[in-house]
Design a protein around this motif. Structure first.
Motif, PDB file in Angstrom:
ATOM      1  N   ARG A   1     -31.940 -27.688 -40.688  1.00 44.76           N
ATOM      2  CA  ARG A   1     -32.846 -28.088 -41.363  1.00 44.76           C
ATOM      3  C   ARG A   1     -32.911 -29.684 -41.228  1.00 44.76           C
ATOM      4  NH1 ARG A   1     -32.860 -26.500 -47.024  1.00 44.76           N
ATOM      5  NH2 ARG A   1     -30.721 -27.422 -46.722  1.00 44.76           N
ATOM      6  N   ALA A   2     -32.245 -30.357 -40.482  1.00 39.56           N
ATOM      7  CA  ALA A   2     -32.068 -31.721 -40.325  1.00 39.56           C
ATOM      8  C   ALA A   2     -31.670 -32.110 -39.053  1.00 39.56           C
ATOM      9  CB  ALA A   2     -31.177 -32.589 -41.377  1.00 39.56           C
ATOM     10  N   PHE A   3     -32.230 -33.122 -38.512  1.00 33.00           N
ATOM     11  CA  PHE A   3     -31.874 -33.660 -37.077  1.00 33.00           C
ATOM     12  C   PHE A   3     -31.376 -35.086 -37.317  1.00 33.00           C
ATOM     13  CE2 PHE A   3     -35.410 -30.719 -37.357  1.00 33.00           C
ATOM     14  CZ  PHE A   3     -34.707 -29.556 -36.416  1.00 33.00           C
ATOM     15  N   PRO A   4     -30.614 -35.458 -36.196  1.00 33.17           N
ATOM     16  CA  PRO A   4     -29.647 -34.566 -35.442  1.00 33.17           C
ATOM     17  C   PRO A   4     -28.717 -33.868 -36.185  1.00 33.17           C
ATOM     18  CG  PRO A   4     -29.029 -36.626 -35.049  1.00 33.17           C
ATOM     19  CD  PRO A   4     -30.274 -36.865 -36.103  1.00 33.17           C
ATOM     20  N   THR A   5     -28.527 -32.763 -35.395  1.00 32.95           N
ATOM     21  CA  THR A   5     -27.160 -31.710 -35.969  1.00 32.95           C
ATOM     22  C   THR A   5     -26.326 -31.470 -34.738  1.00 32.95           C
ATOM     23  OG1 THR A   5     -28.540 -30.771 -38.009  1.00 32.95           O
ATOM     24  CG2 THR A   5     -26.661 -29.625 -36.993  1.00 32.95           C
ATOM     25  N   VAL A   6     -24.755 -31.856 -34.807  1.00 32.91           N
ATOM     26  CA  VAL A   6     -24.238 -31.357 -33.642  1.00 32.91           C
ATOM     27  C   VAL A   6     -22.992 -30.662 -34.335  1.00 32.91           C
ATOM     28  CG1 VAL A   6     -22.748 -32.380 -31.771  1.00 32.91           C
ATOM     29  CG2 VAL A   6     -24.836 -33.591 -32.549  1.00 32.91           C
ATOM     30  N   LEU A   7     -22.604 -29.322 -33.742  1.00 27.89           N
ATOM     31  CA  LEU A   7     -21.614 -28.418 -34.217  1.00 27.89           C
ATOM     32  C   LEU A   7     -20.758 -28.106 -33.027  1.00 27.89           C
ATOM     33  CD1 LEU A   7     -24.202 -26.219 -36.169  1.00 27.89           C
ATOM     34  CD2 LEU A   7     -22.743 -28.050 -37.338  1.00 27.89           C
ATOM     35  N   MET A   8     -19.707 -27.501 -33.242  1.00 25.27           N
ATOM     36  CA  MET A   8     -18.734 -27.112 -32.284  1.00 25.27           C
ATOM     37  C   MET A   8     -18.783 -25.616 -33.091  1.00 25.27           C
ATOM     38  SD  MET A   8     -17.263 -27.896 -29.774  1.00 25.27           S
ATOM     39  CE  MET A   8     -17.091 -29.912 -29.873  1.00 25.27           C
ATOM     40  N   VAL A   9     -18.952 -24.550 -31.932  1.00 26.84           N
ATOM     41  CA  VAL A   9     -18.873 -23.319 -32.144  1.00 26.84           C
ATOM     42  C   VAL A   9     -17.695 -22.578 -31.307  1.00 26.84           C
ATOM     43  CG1 VAL A   9     -21.086 -23.149 -33.216  1.00 26.84           C
ATOM     44  CG2 VAL A   9     -20.758 -22.476 -30.805  1.00 26.84           C
ATOM     45  N   ALA A  10     -17.122 -21.519 -31.737  1.00 25.91           N
ATOM     46  CA  ALA A  10     -16.191 -20.724 -30.852  1.00 25.91           C
ATOM     47  C   ALA A  10     -16.145 -19.401 -31.519  1.00 25.91           C
ATOM     48  CB  ALA A  10     -14.864 -21.598 -30.696  1.00 25.91           C
ATOM     49  N   PRO A  11     -15.849 -18.416 -30.748  1.00 21.13           N
ATOM     50  CA  PRO A  11     -15.379 -16.897 -31.305  1.00 21.13           C
ATOM     51  C   PRO A  11     -14.161 -16.998 -32.057  1.00 21.13           C
ATOM     52  CG  PRO A  11     -15.912 -16.985 -29.029  1.00 21.13           C
ATOM     53  CD  PRO A  11     -15.745 -18.256 -29.369  1.00 21.13           C
ATOM     54  N   ASP A  12     -14.121 -16.415 -33.476  1.00 20.19           N
ATOM     55  CA  ASP A  12     -12.768 -16.462 -34.082  1.00 20.19           C
ATOM     56  C   ASP A  12     -11.934 -15.176 -33.572  1.00 20.19           C
ATOM     57  OD1 ASP A  12     -13.888 -14.109 -35.150  1.00 20.19           O
ATOM     58  OD2 ASP A  12     -14.114 -15.111 -37.201  1.00 20.19           O
ATOM     59  N   ASP A  13     -10.917 -15.168 -34.246  1.00 21.43           N
ATOM     60  CA  ASP A  13      -9.814 -13.986 -33.965  1.00 21.43           C
ATOM     61  C   ASP A  13     -10.541 -12.505 -33.770  1.00 21.43           C
ATOM     62  OD1 ASP A  13      -7.825 -15.785 -33.539  1.00 21.43           O
ATOM     63  OD2 ASP A  13      -7.141 -15.504 -35.667  1.00 21.43           O
ATOM     64  N   GLU A  14     -11.752 -12.517 -34.845  1.00 18.00           N
ATOM     65  CA  GLU A  14     -12.411 -11.160 -34.748  1.00 18.00           C
ATOM     66  C   GLU A  14     -13.465 -11.020 -33.865  1.00 18.00           C
ATOM     67  OE1 GLU A  14     -13.288 -11.049 -38.977  1.00 18.00           O
ATOM     68  OE2 GLU A  14     -11.214 -11.034 -39.386  1.00 18.00           O
ATOM     69  N   GLY A  15     -13.752 -11.955 -33.077  1.00 21.76           N
ATOM     70  CA  GLY A  15     -14.783 -11.993 -32.057  1.00 21.76           C
ATOM     71  C   GLY A  15     -16.269 -12.693 -32.583  1.00 21.76           C
ATOM     72  N   ARG A  16     -16.134 -13.006 -33.976  1.00 22.78           N
ATOM     73  CA  ARG A  16     -17.450 -13.467 -34.586  1.00 22.78           C
ATOM     74  C   ARG A  16     -17.748 -15.139 -34.016  1.00 22.78           C
ATOM     75  NH1 ARG A  16     -17.144 -14.022 -40.296  1.00 22.78           N
ATOM     76  NH2 ARG A  16     -15.279 -14.737 -39.805  1.00 22.78           N
ATOM     77  N   LEU A  17     -18.899 -15.403 -33.811  1.00 26.15           N
ATOM     78  CA  LEU A  17     -19.257 -16.762 -33.504  1.00 26.15           C
ATOM     79  C   LEU A  17     -19.328 -17.356 -34.599  1.00 26.15           C
ATOM     80  CD1 LEU A  17     -19.726 -18.498 -31.353  1.00 26.15           C
ATOM     81  CD2 LEU A  17     -22.229 -18.207 -31.438  1.00 26.15           C
ATOM     82  N   VAL A  18     -18.335 -18.422 -34.964  1.00 23.00           N
ATOM     83  CA  VAL A  18     -18.340 -19.309 -36.260  1.00 23.00           C
ATOM     84  C   VAL A  18     -18.471 -20.846 -35.658  1.00 23.00           C
ATOM     85  CG1 VAL A  18     -17.079 -17.572 -37.426  1.00 23.00           C
ATOM     86  CG2 VAL A  18     -15.831 -19.257 -35.996  1.00 23.00           C
ATOM     87  N   VAL A  19     -18.847 -21.450 -36.667  1.00 25.42           N
ATOM     88  CA  VAL A  19     -18.867 -23.030 -36.500  1.00 25.42           C
ATOM     89  C   VAL A  19     -17.241 -23.427 -36.838  1.00 25.42           C
ATOM     90  CG1 VAL A  19     -19.670 -25.146 -37.544  1.00 25.42           C
ATOM     91  CG2 VAL A  19     -21.214 -23.262 -37.479  1.00 25.42           C
ATOM     92  N   THR A  20     -16.669 -24.124 -35.749  1.00 24.08           N
ATOM     93  CA  THR A  20     -15.317 -24.600 -36.093  1.00 24.08           C
ATOM     94  C   THR A  20     -15.385 -26.016 -36.403  1.00 24.08           C
ATOM     95  OG1 THR A  20     -15.190 -25.256 -33.555  1.00 24.08           O
ATOM     96  CG2 THR A  20     -14.343 -23.226 -34.333  1.00 24.08           C
ATOM     97  N   ASP A  21     -16.340 -26.882 -36.285  1.00 23.35           N
ATOM     98  CA  ASP A  21     -16.655 -28.254 -36.621  1.00 23.35           C
ATOM     99  C   ASP A  21     -17.975 -28.610 -36.786  1.00 23.35           C
ATOM    100  OD1 ASP A  21     -16.206 -30.800 -37.226  1.00 23.35           O
ATOM    101  OD2 ASP A  21     -15.473 -31.337 -35.247  1.00 23.35           O
ATOM    102  N   ASP A  22     -18.191 -29.057 -38.277  1.00 30.01           N
ATOM    103  CA  ASP A  22     -19.506 -29.369 -38.650  1.00 30.01           C
ATOM    104  C   ASP A  22     -19.727 -30.871 -38.571  1.00 30.01           C
ATOM    105  OD1 ASP A  22     -18.145 -29.921 -40.928  1.00 30.01           O
ATOM    106  OD2 ASP A  22     -19.440 -28.610 -42.179  1.00 30.01           O
TER     107      ASP A  22
END
Length: 179
Positions: A147-168
């Motif tokens: 809902r705000a710009f700019p937004t930069v995130l780091m994402v990766a699959p977790d141990d269960e294979g779900r895509l999660v934000v690792t760094d906001d």
């Protein structure tokens, strides 16, 4: 001597009043910050540890993109061509994405706006990232609750294979792992 004591007492009283007023201002600023967050419905995007929602879209070069397309650690940036902070952060994002291991496959940029407004951003981002052009209620913005710009995130699959934000709070000034 009594004048000196009176002056010293006066300075002490002024300093005490100043300290009390400063603490009051700090308290009010904290309350206002919490109120703004509450009124705004929470944070500007997903936070670290939260799962990315489902989405299905296409990049500007007509390639399909969904959650399973983001494998490995991927930097994701949301930019709007109408916001001044985006204009300032875009070159840093491009430099960071250019040095990412995995190249453009590990960088994703979402340009939020119409095609005419976003053309410059799209052309600058395309060499270093997969680029999606969408409206503010598009599938990527919804999946990341942006809902705000700019937004930069780091994402990766977790141990269960779900895509999660690792760094906001990605530090674009820090060099990424070189290719």
């Amino acid at each position: 001597m009594p004048v000196l004591v009176a002056a010293l007492v006066l300075v002490g009283l002024i300093a005490t009043v100043n300290l009390v007023l400063t603490l009051g201002v700090v308290k009010r600023l904290r309350e206002h910050g919490e109120l703004l967050t509450t009124l705004g419905g929470g944070p500007a995007s997903l936070l670290a540890g939260e799962e990315v929602g489902e989405f299905a879209t296409v990049t500007v070069d007509d390639r399909p993109l969904d959650r399973t397309s983001l494998n490995g650690e991927t930097i994701v940036g949301f930019f709007s061509p109408t916001c001044q902070p985006c204009q300032e952060k875009l070159p840093k994002f491009i430099d960071y994405a250019r040095t990412r291991a995995g190249g453009a496959r590990q960088a994703l940029a979402v340009v939020v706006g119409d095609a005419e407004q976003g053309a410059d951003f799209v052309s600058r981002l395309s060499p270093v990232a997969r680029v999606v052009l969408e409206t503010s209620d598009g599938p990527m913005s919804s999946a990341f609750r942006t809902r705000a710009f700019p937004t930069v995130l780091m994402v990766a699959p977790d141990d269960e294979g779900r895509l999660v934000v690792t760094d906001d709070r990605v530090a674009l000034d820090q060099p990424s792992a070189l290719v």
